[in-house]
Design an enzyme around this catalytic site. Structure first.
Site, PDB file in Angstrom:
ATOM      1  N   CYS A 100      22.256  21.632 -20.680  1.00 18.11           N
ATOM      2  CA  CYS A 100      22.187  23.058 -20.346  1.00 18.11           C
ATOM      3  C   CYS A 100      23.364  23.397 -19.443  1.00 18.11           C
ATOM      4  O   CYS A 100      23.615  22.686 -18.463  1.00 18.11           O
ATOM      5  CB  CYS A 100      20.867  23.347 -19.634  1.00 18.11           C
ATOM      6  SG  CYS A 100      20.651  25.074 -19.192  1.00 18.11           S
ATOM      7  N   HIS A 142      14.666  26.208 -26.411  1.00 15.46           N
ATOM      8  CA  HIS A 142      15.340  26.079 -25.105  1.00 15.46           C
ATOM      9  C   HIS A 142      15.788  27.462 -24.601  1.00 15.46           C
ATOM     10  O   HIS A 142      15.566  27.813 -23.449  1.00 15.46           O
ATOM     11  CB  HIS A 142      16.541  25.126 -25.269  1.00 15.46           C
ATOM     12  CG  HIS A 142      17.364  24.919 -24.034  1.00 15.46           C
ATOM     13  ND1 HIS A 142      17.521  23.689 -23.439  1.00 15.46           N
ATOM     14  CD2 HIS A 142      18.097  25.780 -23.282  1.00 15.46           C
ATOM     15  CE1 HIS A 142      18.305  23.807 -22.371  1.00 15.46           C
ATOM     16  NE2 HIS A 142      18.673  25.072 -22.264  1.00 15.46           N
ATOM     17  N   GLU A 143      16.394  28.244 -25.502  1.00 17.08           N
ATOM     18  CA  GLU A 143      16.944  29.549 -25.086  1.00 17.08           C
ATOM     19  C   GLU A 143      15.846  30.592 -24.847  1.00 17.08           C
ATOM     20  O   GLU A 143      15.952  31.398 -23.917  1.00 17.08           O
ATOM     21  CB  GLU A 143      17.952  30.064 -26.123  1.00 17.08           C
ATOM     22  CG  GLU A 143      19.121  29.135 -26.443  1.00 17.08           C
ATOM     23  CD  GLU A 143      19.889  28.629 -25.234  1.00 17.08           C
ATOM     24  OE1 GLU A 143      19.834  29.241 -24.155  1.00 17.08           O
ATOM     25  OE2 GLU A 143      20.545  27.581 -25.361  1.00 17.08           O
ATOM     26  N   HIS A 146      14.499  30.103 -21.516  1.00 20.22           N
ATOM     27  CA  HIS A 146      15.347  30.723 -20.482  1.00 20.22           C
ATOM     28  C   HIS A 146      14.925  32.179 -20.246  1.00 20.22           C
ATOM     29  O   HIS A 146      14.843  32.642 -19.112  1.00 20.22           O
ATOM     30  CB  HIS A 146      16.819  30.727 -20.911  1.00 20.22           C
ATOM     31  CG  HIS A 146      17.591  29.506 -20.509  1.00 20.22           C
ATOM     32  ND1 HIS A 146      17.721  29.078 -19.208  1.00 20.22           N
ATOM     33  CD2 HIS A 146      18.306  28.625 -21.254  1.00 20.22           C
ATOM     34  CE1 HIS A 146      18.473  27.988 -19.165  1.00 20.22           C
ATOM     35  NE2 HIS A 146      18.837  27.684 -20.403  1.00 20.22           N
TER      36      HIS A 146
HETATM   37 NI    NI Z   1      20.080  26.127 -21.063  1.00 21.80          NI
END
Ligand code: NI
Length: 178
Positions: A100, A142-143, A146
């Site tokens: 990341c 993952h995004e 976020h």
């Molecule tokens: Ni990330």
């Protein structure tokens, strides 16, 4: 072309939920373009708006490769803009190594859903749906994490997360001492 500055952990914006995009206007398209430029500049596979200090639900992705010797997937090397993304279907479990931009130098194996379907809007406000597995799936998860203020350390085992936090705090103290 504008490369934006990457926000690094432990900045609070990384652990804050981003808001839904309401206006699909030129201002939005400028942020989207800048995010693609920033992702490319860092050779990253994906980027969420929180990571450039923007609390809007915007993700950009481009995954140039897959597993070593794996088959070529439809999503390889394709550019994605996912606005207000919602994962509507998940299947199975898979573990892949993740990094990341907001955690420089940290790579860890994270277990997530193996296959996903995601609904999102493009920068013109047009709705679409795509499905994929492997790096595509891991990257979308993952995004979108976020956007919910969840960083990948939160997806590690408690022991691994503690080790990563300790390592990062040590790096922070050292860089402040320079
Ligand atoms: Ni990330």
């Amino acid at each position: 072309m504008a490369v934006l500055e990457i926000v690094e952990w432990p900045e609070k914006v990384l652990e804050t939920r981003a808001q839904e995009v309401v206006h699909f206007d030129d201002a939005l398209r400028k942020v989207v373009q800048d995010m693609h430029d920033t992702m490319d500049d860092h050779n990253a596979l994906g980027l969420a708006a929180n990571q450039v200090g923007v609390l809007q639900r915007i993700v950009v992705m481009r995954i140039p490769y897959g597993r070593k010797d794996g088959p070529r997937m439809w999503w390889h090397d394709k550019r994605f803009t996912l606005i207000n993304p919602v994962i509507t279907k998940t299947e199975g479990r898979a573990t892949l190594s993740e990094g990341c931009l907001s955690f420089p130098g940290i790579y860890e194996y994270i277990q997530r859903a193996d296959e996903i379907t995601v609904q999102a809007y493009d920068e013109q406000g047009k709705k679409f749906e795509v499905s994929g597995s492997e790096y595509f799936s891991a990257c979308v998860q993952h995004e979108t994490d976020h956007l919910d203020g969840i960083v990948f350390v939160n997806r590690m085992s408690r022991l691994k997360a503690a080790l990563v936090r300790k390592k990062l705090q040590k790096q922070l103290v050292m860089s402040q001492g320079e």
